[in-house]
Design a protein around this motif. Structure first.
Motif, PDB file in Angstrom:
ATOM      1  N   PRO A  13       0.681  -1.167  -0.309  1.00  0.00           N
ATOM      2  CA  PRO A  13      -0.044   0.309  -0.012  1.00  0.00           C
ATOM      3  C   PRO A  13       1.132   1.491  -0.011  1.00  0.00           C
ATOM      4  N   ASP A  14       1.502   1.701  -1.446  1.00  0.00           N
ATOM      5  CA  ASP A  14       1.900   2.666  -0.839  1.00  0.00           C
ATOM      6  C   ASP A  14       2.016   3.786  -2.134  1.00  0.00           C
ATOM      7  N   SER A  15       1.549   5.359  -1.217  1.00  0.00           N
ATOM      8  CA  SER A  15       0.988   6.196  -1.718  1.00  0.00           C
ATOM      9  C   SER A  15       1.848   7.053  -2.510  1.00  0.00           C
ATOM     10  N   ARG A  16       1.758   7.679  -3.714  1.00  0.00           N
ATOM     11  CA  ARG A  16       2.069   8.489  -4.167  1.00  0.00           C
ATOM     12  C   ARG A  16       3.244   9.766  -3.055  1.00  0.00           C
ATOM     13  N   LEU A  17       1.943   9.907  -2.040  1.00  0.00           N
ATOM     14  CA  LEU A  17       2.869  11.241  -1.116  1.00  0.00           C
ATOM     15  C   LEU A  17       4.222  10.389  -1.212  1.00  0.00           C
ATOM     16  N   ALA A  18       3.854   9.516  -1.030  1.00  0.00           N
ATOM     17  CA  ALA A  18       5.238   8.453   0.169  1.00  0.00           C
ATOM     18  C   ALA A  18       6.267   8.061  -0.762  1.00  0.00           C
ATOM     19  N   SER A  19       5.776   8.113  -2.547  1.00  0.00           N
ATOM     20  CA  SER A  19       6.800   7.529  -3.119  1.00  0.00           C
ATOM     21  C   SER A  19       7.238   8.736  -3.120  1.00  0.00           C
ATOM     22  N   VAL A  20       6.716   9.790  -3.497  1.00  0.00           N
ATOM     23  CA  VAL A  20       7.452  11.009  -3.404  1.00  0.00           C
ATOM     24  C   VAL A  20       8.633  12.009  -2.989  1.00  0.00           C
ATOM     25  N   PHE A  21       7.620  11.732  -1.348  1.00  0.00           N
ATOM     26  CA  PHE A  21       8.814  11.762  -0.858  1.00  0.00           C
ATOM     27  C   PHE A  21      10.079  10.838  -0.051  1.00  0.00           C
ATOM     28  N   ARG A  22       9.439   9.443  -0.447  1.00  0.00           N
ATOM     29  CA  ARG A  22      10.735   8.994  -0.871  1.00  0.00           C
ATOM     30  C   ARG A  22      11.927   8.613  -1.555  1.00  0.00           C
ATOM     31  N   ALA A  23      11.250   8.791  -2.682  1.00  0.00           N
ATOM     32  CA  ALA A  23      12.410   9.178  -4.167  1.00  0.00           C
ATOM     33  C   ALA A  23      12.789  10.357  -4.168  1.00  0.00           C
ATOM     34  N   SER A  24      11.956  11.540  -3.385  1.00  0.00           N
ATOM     35  CA  SER A  24      13.449  13.003  -3.082  1.00  0.00           C
ATOM     36  C   SER A  24      13.909  12.516  -2.228  1.00  0.00           C
ATOM     37  N   SER A  25      13.939  12.273  -0.354  1.00  0.00           N
ATOM     38  CA  SER A  25      14.528  11.888   0.118  1.00  0.00           C
ATOM     39  C   SER A  25      16.365  10.930  -0.321  1.00  0.00           C
ATOM     40  N   GLU A  26      15.639  10.099  -0.680  1.00  0.00           N
ATOM     41  CA  GLU A  26      17.622   8.668  -1.951  1.00  0.00           C
ATOM     42  C   GLU A  26      17.999   9.693  -2.977  1.00  0.00           C
ATOM     43  N   LEU A  27      17.409  10.714  -3.933  1.00  0.00           N
ATOM     44  CA  LEU A  27      17.841  11.851  -4.403  1.00  0.00           C
ATOM     45  C   LEU A  27      18.943  13.130  -3.611  1.00  0.00           C
ATOM     46  N   VAL A  28      18.566  12.871  -2.539  1.00  0.00           N
ATOM     47  CA  VAL A  28      19.128  14.295  -1.743  1.00  0.00           C
ATOM     48  C   VAL A  28      20.566  13.078  -1.337  1.00  0.00           C
ATOM     49  N   ALA A  29      20.374  11.741  -0.701  1.00  0.00           N
ATOM     50  CA  ALA A  29      21.090  10.861  -0.031  1.00  0.00           C
ATOM     51  C   ALA A  29      21.923  10.962  -1.055  1.00  0.00           C
ATOM     52  N   TRP A  30      21.213  10.285  -2.202  1.00  0.00           N
ATOM     53  CA  TRP A  30      22.742   9.682  -3.449  1.00  0.00           C
ATOM     54  C   TRP A  30      23.876  11.340  -4.085  1.00  0.00           C
ATOM     55  N   ILE A  31      23.018  12.547  -3.500  1.00  0.00           N
ATOM     56  CA  ILE A  31      23.732  13.716  -3.957  1.00  0.00           C
ATOM     57  C   ILE A  31      24.471  13.851  -2.583  1.00  0.00           C
ATOM     58  N   ALA A  32      24.071  14.115  -2.083  1.00  0.00           N
ATOM     59  CA  ALA A  32      25.059  14.549  -0.933  1.00  0.00           C
ATOM     60  C   ALA A  32      26.087  14.268  -0.151  1.00  0.00           C
ATOM     61  N   THR A  33      26.130  12.009  -0.325  1.00  0.00           N
ATOM     62  CA  THR A  33      26.978  11.676   0.542  1.00  0.00           C
ATOM     63  C   THR A  33      27.349  11.693   0.151  1.00  0.00           C
ATOM     64  N   PRO A  34      28.033  11.329  -1.534  1.00  0.00           N
ATOM     65  CA  PRO A  34      29.537  11.478  -1.982  1.00  0.00           C
ATOM     66  C   PRO A  34      29.954  13.328  -2.161  1.00  0.00           C
ATOM     67  N   TRP A  35      29.460  14.225  -2.040  1.00  0.00           N
ATOM     68  CA  TRP A  35      29.827  15.861  -1.712  1.00  0.00           C
ATOM     69  C   TRP A  35      30.215  15.422  -0.575  1.00  0.00           C
ATOM     70  N   ALA A  36      29.690  15.189   0.507  1.00  0.00           N
ATOM     71  CA  ALA A  36      30.444  15.505   2.290  1.00  0.00           C
ATOM     72  C   ALA A  36      31.095  14.487   2.053  1.00  0.00           C
ATOM     73  N   LEU A  37      31.404  13.402   0.804  1.00  0.00           N
ATOM     74  CA  LEU A  37      32.558  12.799   1.164  1.00  0.00           C
ATOM     75  C   LEU A  37      33.829  12.544   0.570  1.00  0.00           C
ATOM     76  N   TRP A  38      33.518  13.586  -0.544  1.00  0.00           N
ATOM     77  CA  TRP A  38      34.665  13.385  -2.022  1.00  0.00           C
ATOM     78  C   TRP A  38      36.200  14.367  -0.725  1.00  0.00           C
ATOM     79  N   SER A  39      35.312  15.385  -0.255  1.00  0.00           N
ATOM     80  CA  SER A  39      37.201  15.683   0.670  1.00  0.00           C
ATOM     81  C   SER A  39      38.465  14.580   1.845  1.00  0.00           C
ATOM     82  N   PHE A  40      37.299  14.267   1.556  1.00  0.00           N
ATOM     83  CA  PHE A  40      37.862  13.194   2.512  1.00  0.00           C
ATOM     84  C   PHE A  40      38.437  11.769   1.993  1.00  0.00           C
ATOM     85  N   SER A  41      37.495  11.846   0.953  1.00  0.00           N
ATOM     86  CA  SER A  41      38.474  10.194   0.003  1.00  0.00           C
ATOM     87  C   SER A  41      37.842   9.792  -0.580  1.00  0.00           C
TER      88      SER A  41
END
Length: 126
Positions: A13-41
């Motif tokens: 039972p996956d609502s569209r709103l939940a899917s949008v929030f989940r996909a947006s959060s995933e996208l942020v994780a995919w961008i922010a995590t390597p951004w934060a780690l890049w200068s370290f390794s």
């Protein structure tokens, strides 16, 4: 229920709103995590993207997604979503201005709230 996607055979039972929030959060994780780690390794930054994108692609709970390589219990899928949310929030605070990190934190909180019906369903899957 309005705005709920429920398929035959007891699919998630996956609502569209939940899917949008989940996909947006995933996208942020995919961008922010390597951004934060890049200068370290740089290798660790690249590995973070492989893990954040690869694990949820390979490991899926039957009935939750249309395709996946390895079937896992619902608790694993929940853990993978929590990993994405934690990565988005922690990395945004490490890499970006506080105002942006606050927005990401609110997005992750909204994702948590809207995921509850799906997670209730997922905990019944083995």
């Amino acid at each position: 229920m309005p705005n709920q996607r429920t398929g035959p055979g007891g699919q998630s039972p996956d609502s569209r709103l939940a899917s949008v929030f989940r996909a947006s959060s995933e996208l942020v994780a995919w961008i922010a995590t390597p951004w934060a780690l890049w200068s370290f390794s740089i290798p660790l930054a690249i590995l973070s993207v492989v893990v954040l994108i690869g694990l949820p692609t390979v490991f899926t709970t039957p009935g939750d997604k249309a395709h996946g390589m390895i079937a896992v219990p619902g608790a694993v899928t929940i853990a993978l979503v929590l990993m994405q949310l934690a990565a988005a929030v922690i990395s945004s605070w490490a890499a970006w201005y506080p105002a942006i990190a606050i927005v990401v934190s609110v997005l992750a909180a909204a994702c948590l709230v809207t995921e509850i019906p799906r997670w209730r369903w997922l905990v019944t899957r083995r």
